[in-house]
Motif scaffolding. Structure first.
Motif, PDB file in Angstrom:
ATOM      1  N   SER A 193       6.470 -37.325  48.861  1.00  0.00           N
ATOM      2  CA  SER A 193       6.937 -38.906  48.567  1.00  0.00           C
ATOM      3  C   SER A 193       5.705 -39.143  47.650  1.00  0.00           C
ATOM      4  O   SER A 193       4.422 -39.207  48.213  1.00  0.00           O
ATOM      5  N   ALA A 194       5.414 -39.239  46.751  1.00  0.00           N
ATOM      6  CA  ALA A 194       3.709 -39.730  45.790  1.00  0.00           C
ATOM      7  C   ALA A 194       3.113 -40.946  45.891  1.00  0.00           C
ATOM      8  O   ALA A 194       1.949 -40.551  46.745  1.00  0.00           O
ATOM      9  N   THR A 195       4.171 -41.568  46.370  1.00  0.00           N
ATOM     10  CA  THR A 195       3.119 -43.457  46.689  1.00  0.00           C
ATOM     11  C   THR A 195       2.277 -43.504  47.568  1.00  0.00           C
ATOM     12  O   THR A 195       1.808 -44.784  48.442  1.00  0.00           O
ATOM     13  N   SER A 196       3.355 -42.654  48.794  1.00  0.00           N
ATOM     14  CA  SER A 196       3.221 -42.698  50.649  1.00  0.00           C
ATOM     15  C   SER A 196       1.735 -41.961  50.672  1.00  0.00           C
ATOM     16  O   SER A 196       1.467 -42.595  51.676  1.00  0.00           O
ATOM     17  N   HIS A 197       0.716 -41.629  49.928  1.00  0.00           N
ATOM     18  CA  HIS A 197      -0.088 -40.769  49.784  1.00  0.00           C
ATOM     19  C   HIS A 197      -1.142 -42.178  50.226  1.00  0.00           C
ATOM     20  O   HIS A 197      -2.647 -41.734  50.445  1.00  0.00           O
ATOM     21  N   ILE A 198      -1.260 -43.570  48.541  1.00  0.00           N
ATOM     22  CA  ILE A 198      -2.132 -44.510  48.643  1.00  0.00           C
ATOM     23  C   ILE A 198      -2.579 -44.928  50.099  1.00  0.00           C
ATOM     24  O   ILE A 198      -3.850 -45.070  50.704  1.00  0.00           O
ATOM     25  N   LYS A 255      -6.140 -42.145  29.743  1.00  0.00           N
ATOM     26  CA  LYS A 255      -6.905 -43.409  29.049  1.00  0.00           C
ATOM     27  C   LYS A 255      -5.165 -44.472  28.727  1.00  0.00           C
ATOM     28  O   LYS A 255      -5.448 -45.480  28.672  1.00  0.00           O
ATOM     29  N   ARG A 256      -3.513 -43.043  28.775  1.00  0.00           N
ATOM     30  CA  ARG A 256      -3.085 -43.614  29.017  1.00  0.00           C
ATOM     31  C   ARG A 256      -2.088 -45.033  29.732  1.00  0.00           C
ATOM     32  O   ARG A 256      -2.105 -46.114  29.749  1.00  0.00           O
ATOM     33  N   TYR A 257      -2.864 -44.399  31.699  1.00  0.00           N
ATOM     34  CA  TYR A 257      -2.462 -45.510  32.161  1.00  0.00           C
ATOM     35  C   TYR A 257      -3.911 -45.979  32.595  1.00  0.00           C
ATOM     36  O   TYR A 257      -4.463 -46.756  33.578  1.00  0.00           O
ATOM     37  N   LYS A 258      -4.878 -46.192  31.743  1.00  0.00           N
ATOM     38  CA  LYS A 258      -6.127 -46.556  32.260  1.00  0.00           C
ATOM     39  C   LYS A 258      -6.452 -46.295  33.414  1.00  0.00           C
ATOM     40  O   LYS A 258      -7.096 -47.464  34.520  1.00  0.00           O
ATOM     41  N   PRO A 306       7.217 -38.360  36.774  1.00  0.00           N
ATOM     42  CA  PRO A 306       7.696 -39.961  36.899  1.00  0.00           C
ATOM     43  C   PRO A 306       6.508 -39.333  38.306  1.00  0.00           C
ATOM     44  O   PRO A 306       5.908 -41.148  38.210  1.00  0.00           O
ATOM     45  N   GLY A 307       7.102 -38.883  39.410  1.00  0.00           N
ATOM     46  CA  GLY A 307       6.600 -39.843  40.800  1.00  0.00           C
ATOM     47  C   GLY A 307       4.776 -39.073  40.282  1.00  0.00           C
ATOM     48  O   GLY A 307       4.167 -39.621  41.068  1.00  0.00           O
ATOM     49  N   CYS A 308       4.320 -38.975  39.761  1.00  0.00           N
ATOM     50  CA  CYS A 308       2.802 -38.150  39.762  1.00  0.00           C
ATOM     51  C   CYS A 308       2.114 -39.356  38.719  1.00  0.00           C
ATOM     52  O   CYS A 308       1.051 -40.071  38.913  1.00  0.00           O
ATOM     53  N   THR A 309       2.779 -40.345  37.986  1.00  0.00           N
ATOM     54  CA  THR A 309       2.445 -41.544  36.938  1.00  0.00           C
ATOM     55  C   THR A 309       2.343 -42.257  38.041  1.00  0.00           C
ATOM     56  O   THR A 309       1.223 -43.093  38.255  1.00  0.00           O
ATOM     57  N   ALA A 310       3.623 -42.520  39.497  1.00  0.00           N
ATOM     58  CA  ALA A 310       3.030 -43.105  39.913  1.00  0.00           C
ATOM     59  C   ALA A 310       2.138 -43.706  41.280  1.00  0.00           C
ATOM     60  O   ALA A 310       1.502 -44.715  41.784  1.00  0.00           O
ATOM     61  N   GLN A 311       2.074 -41.995  41.475  1.00  0.00           N
ATOM     62  CA  GLN A 311       0.535 -41.688  42.537  1.00  0.00           C
ATOM     63  C   GLN A 311      -0.579 -42.280  41.786  1.00  0.00           C
ATOM     64  O   GLN A 311      -1.608 -42.987  42.298  1.00  0.00           O
ATOM     65  N   ALA A 312      -1.297 -41.840  40.026  1.00  0.00           N
ATOM     66  CA  ALA A 312      -1.602 -41.675  40.054  1.00  0.00           C
ATOM     67  C   ALA A 312      -2.433 -44.001  39.955  1.00  0.00           C
ATOM     68  O   ALA A 312      -3.242 -44.267  39.836  1.00  0.00           O
ATOM     69  N   CYS A 313      -1.129 -44.537  39.029  1.00  0.00           N
ATOM     70  CA  CYS A 313      -1.356 -45.963  38.928  1.00  0.00           C
ATOM     71  C   CYS A 313      -1.168 -46.604  40.261  1.00  0.00           C
ATOM     72  O   CYS A 313      -1.951 -47.706  40.275  1.00  0.00           O
ATOM     73  N   SER A 314      -0.793 -45.878  40.957  1.00  0.00           N
ATOM     74  CA  SER A 314      -1.217 -46.095  42.571  1.00  0.00           C
ATOM     75  C   SER A 314      -2.165 -46.339  43.310  1.00  0.00           C
ATOM     76  O   SER A 314      -2.766 -47.736  43.772  1.00  0.00           O
ATOM     77  N   ARG A 345      -4.705 -46.173  41.010  1.00  0.00           N
ATOM     78  CA  ARG A 345      -5.781 -47.330  39.963  1.00  0.00           C
ATOM     79  C   ARG A 345      -5.374 -48.277  40.702  1.00  0.00           C
ATOM     80  O   ARG A 345      -6.340 -49.187  40.537  1.00  0.00           O
ATOM     81  N   ASP A 346      -4.561 -49.193  41.000  1.00  0.00           N
ATOM     82  CA  ASP A 346      -4.582 -50.432  41.281  1.00  0.00           C
ATOM     83  C   ASP A 346      -4.833 -50.008  43.204  1.00  0.00           C
ATOM     84  O   ASP A 346      -5.591 -51.606  42.984  1.00  0.00           O
ATOM     85  N   GLN A 347      -5.065 -49.968  43.036  1.00  0.00           N
ATOM     86  CA  GLN A 347      -5.533 -49.785  45.050  1.00  0.00           C
ATOM     87  C   GLN A 347      -7.490 -49.532  44.497  1.00  0.00           C
ATOM     88  O   GLN A 347      -7.889 -49.479  45.663  1.00  0.00           O
TER      89      GLN A 347
END
Length: 152
Positions: free
Chosen positions: A135-140, A83-86, A44-52, A54-56
């Motif tokens: 905190s996974a998404t605080s890195h972005i 691939k799964r999370y583009k 969950p945390g790593c997916t949220a981080q990777a997708c964040s 990706r989104d930025q």
């Protein structure tokens, strides 16, 4: 010896999520780069981080920066995850943990979990930020703000 702010990112090679050889010399010293170490694909945390990231990603690209994720997962795992999370950026496989050692990334939670650490280097390959947080998404935002300050 762990890398510190002000150190130059050392040269290294690794396999990327496409099975290609990645040589850090192809990017270090040529453009700003964000290397982020994360524990595991598809958690969950790593997916949220990777997708964040990706989104930025376009925001990083607008400042001329590249983003590269690194974990000990296999090339095949990275390929499926990307691939799964583009994911538009490279993921490097560090299955022998050489890159973790090279950068000095520590483990967390009593040594049970590989560390989550982000390194931001400038055009010269000099580290401007090391952000170590579970905190996974605080890195972005931290990485993006550092990139913005470097190029403006």
């Amino acid at each position: 010896m762990a890398l510190q702010v002000g150190d130059k990112i050392p040269n290294f090679t690794a396999k990327d999520s496409n099975g290609n050889d990645f040589d850090s010399a192809s990017i270090i010293g040529k453009k700003p780069v964000v290397f982020y170490f994360y524990p595991k694909d598809n958690t969950p945390g790593c997916t949220a981080q990777a997708c964040s990231f990706r989104d930025q990603y376009e925001d990083f690209k607008d400042f001329g920066a590249e983003v590269i994720g690194i974990s000990s997962d296999s090339v095949q795992s990275h390929e499926k995850f990307a691939k799964r999370y583009k994911l538009p950026f490279l993921l490097l496989s560090d299955n022998d943990k050489k890159l973790r050692k090279l950068f000095g990334v520590k483990t967390n939670l009593f040594g049970l979990l590989p560390g989550r650490v982000t390194y931001v280097a400038d055009n010269s390959g000099i580290i401007q930020l090391i952000f170590d947080s579970l905190s996974a998404t605080s890195h972005i935002p931290r990485a993006l703000n550092t990139i913005k300050k470097m190029v403006s």
